[in-house]
Design a protein around this motif. Structure first.
Motif, mmCIF file in Angstrom:
data_model
loop_
_atom_site.group_PDB
_atom_site.id
_atom_site.type_symbol
_atom_site.label_atom_id
_atom_site.label_comp_id
_atom_site.label_asym_id
_atom_site.label_seq_id
_atom_site.Cartn_x
_atom_site.Cartn_y
_atom_site.Cartn_z
ATOM 1 N N VAL A 99 0.849 -1.189 0.000
ATOM 2 C CA VAL A 99 0.000 0.000 0.000
ATOM 3 C C VAL A 99 0.888 1.243 0.000
ATOM 4 O O VAL A 99 1.919 1.289 0.666
ATOM 5 C CB VAL A 99 -0.993 0.019 1.188
ATOM 6 C CG1 VAL A 99 -1.990 -1.114 1.060
ATOM 7 C CG2 VAL A 99 -0.278 -0.073 2.526
ATOM 8 N N TRP A 100 0.459 2.218 -0.764
ATOM 9 C CA TRP A 100 1.212 3.452 -0.943
ATOM 10 C C TRP A 100 0.311 4.633 -0.618
ATOM 11 O O TRP A 100 -0.852 4.673 -1.039
ATOM 12 C CB TRP A 100 1.664 3.593 -2.397
ATOM 13 C CG TRP A 100 2.422 2.426 -2.928
ATOM 14 C CD1 TRP A 100 1.912 1.228 -3.343
ATOM 15 C CD2 TRP A 100 3.821 2.336 -3.108
ATOM 16 N NE1 TRP A 100 2.913 0.404 -3.771
ATOM 17 C CE2 TRP A 100 4.101 1.074 -3.644
ATOM 18 C CE3 TRP A 100 4.869 3.216 -2.886
ATOM 19 C CZ2 TRP A 100 5.384 0.657 -3.940
ATOM 20 C CZ3 TRP A 100 6.153 2.804 -3.192
ATOM 21 C CH2 TRP A 100 6.396 1.534 -3.713
ATOM 22 N N SER A 143 -3.668 10.694 -2.166
ATOM 23 C CA SER A 143 -4.205 9.565 -2.918
ATOM 24 C C SER A 143 -3.533 8.294 -2.412
ATOM 25 O O SER A 143 -2.528 8.341 -1.706
ATOM 26 C CB SER A 143 -3.993 9.731 -4.429
ATOM 27 O OG SER A 143 -2.637 9.625 -4.753
ATOM 28 N N GLY A 144 -4.101 7.167 -2.772
ATOM 29 C CA GLY A 144 -3.561 5.882 -2.354
ATOM 30 C C GLY A 144 -3.510 4.910 -3.510
ATOM 31 O O GLY A 144 -4.283 5.016 -4.456
ATOM 32 N N ALA A 162 -3.387 9.798 4.882
ATOM 33 C CA ALA A 162 -4.752 9.625 4.361
ATOM 34 C C ALA A 162 -4.776 8.599 3.231
ATOM 35 O O ALA A 162 -5.696 7.773 3.153
ATOM 36 C CB ALA A 162 -5.313 10.959 3.883
ATOM 37 N N GLY A 163 -3.774 8.625 2.357
ATOM 38 C CA GLY A 163 -3.698 7.649 1.270
ATOM 39 C C GLY A 163 -3.522 6.229 1.791
ATOM 40 O O GLY A 163 -4.151 5.290 1.296
ATOM 41 N N LEU A 164 -2.676 6.068 2.810
ATOM 42 C CA LEU A 164 -2.477 4.751 3.406
ATOM 43 C C LEU A 164 -3.736 4.253 4.105
ATOM 44 O O LEU A 164 -4.088 3.069 3.989
ATOM 45 C CB LEU A 164 -1.310 4.788 4.396
ATOM 46 C CG LEU A 164 0.077 4.950 3.782
ATOM 47 C CD1 LEU A 164 1.097 5.263 4.870
ATOM 48 C CD2 LEU A 164 0.466 3.693 3.016
ATOM 49 N N ALA A 207 -6.152 3.017 1.547
ATOM 50 C CA ALA A 207 -5.738 1.725 0.994
ATOM 51 C C ALA A 207 -6.072 0.584 1.954
ATOM 52 O O ALA A 207 -6.608 -0.456 1.542
ATOM 53 C CB ALA A 207 -4.244 1.739 0.673
ATOM 54 N N ARG A 208 -5.789 0.766 3.231
ATOM 55 C CA ARG A 208 -6.107 -0.275 4.218
ATOM 56 C C ARG A 208 -7.612 -0.512 4.302
ATOM 57 O O ARG A 208 -8.067 -1.664 4.377
ATOM 58 C CB ARG A 208 -5.555 0.116 5.584
ATOM 59 C CG ARG A 208 -4.051 0.061 5.660
ATOM 60 C CD ARG A 208 -3.583 0.356 7.084
ATOM 61 N NE ARG A 208 -2.203 0.727 7.085
ATOM 62 C CZ ARG A 208 -1.737 1.958 7.278
ATOM 63 N NH1 ARG A 208 -2.561 2.962 7.561
ATOM 64 N NH2 ARG A 208 -0.444 2.209 7.246
ATOM 65 N N ALA A 209 -8.380 0.554 4.285
ATOM 66 C CA ALA A 209 -9.852 0.412 4.356
ATOM 67 C C ALA A 209 -10.369 -0.306 3.115
ATOM 68 O O ALA A 209 -11.279 -1.149 3.211
ATOM 69 C CB ALA A 209 -10.507 1.792 4.502
#
Length: 72
Positions: free
Chosen positions: A11-12, A31-32, A59-61, A64-66
């Motif tokens: 994830v980025w 962004s992610g 916020a991007g990370l 991505a996790r969500a």
């Protein structure tokens, strides 16, 4: 920038500098991106705008996790 790893995915979190004019304060678009085995899985587009790179990347990370959590 190094990825973080979450449930087997990379994830980025991205912070994209947004500066409309020279006298405007710097803002960062968040962004992610999610990859698996080197292949793109999903990308968020612009999530929101933040005053710091760190906040934007975070916020991007989080996005991505969500996304991964909701697609498992």
């Amino acid at each position: 920038m190094e990825p973080q790893f979450y449930h087997g995915y990379s994830v980025w979190g991205h912070a994209i500098l947004q500066q409309d004019g020279i006298l405007e304060p710097e803002r960062y678009a968040a962004s992610g991106t999610i990859t698996l085995s080197g292949k793109m899985v999903e990308s968020s587009g612009i999530l929101d705008y933040f005053d710091s790179e760190e906040e934007a990347r975070h916020a991007g990370l989080e996005w991505a996790r969500a996304w991964i959590d909701s697609h498992r």
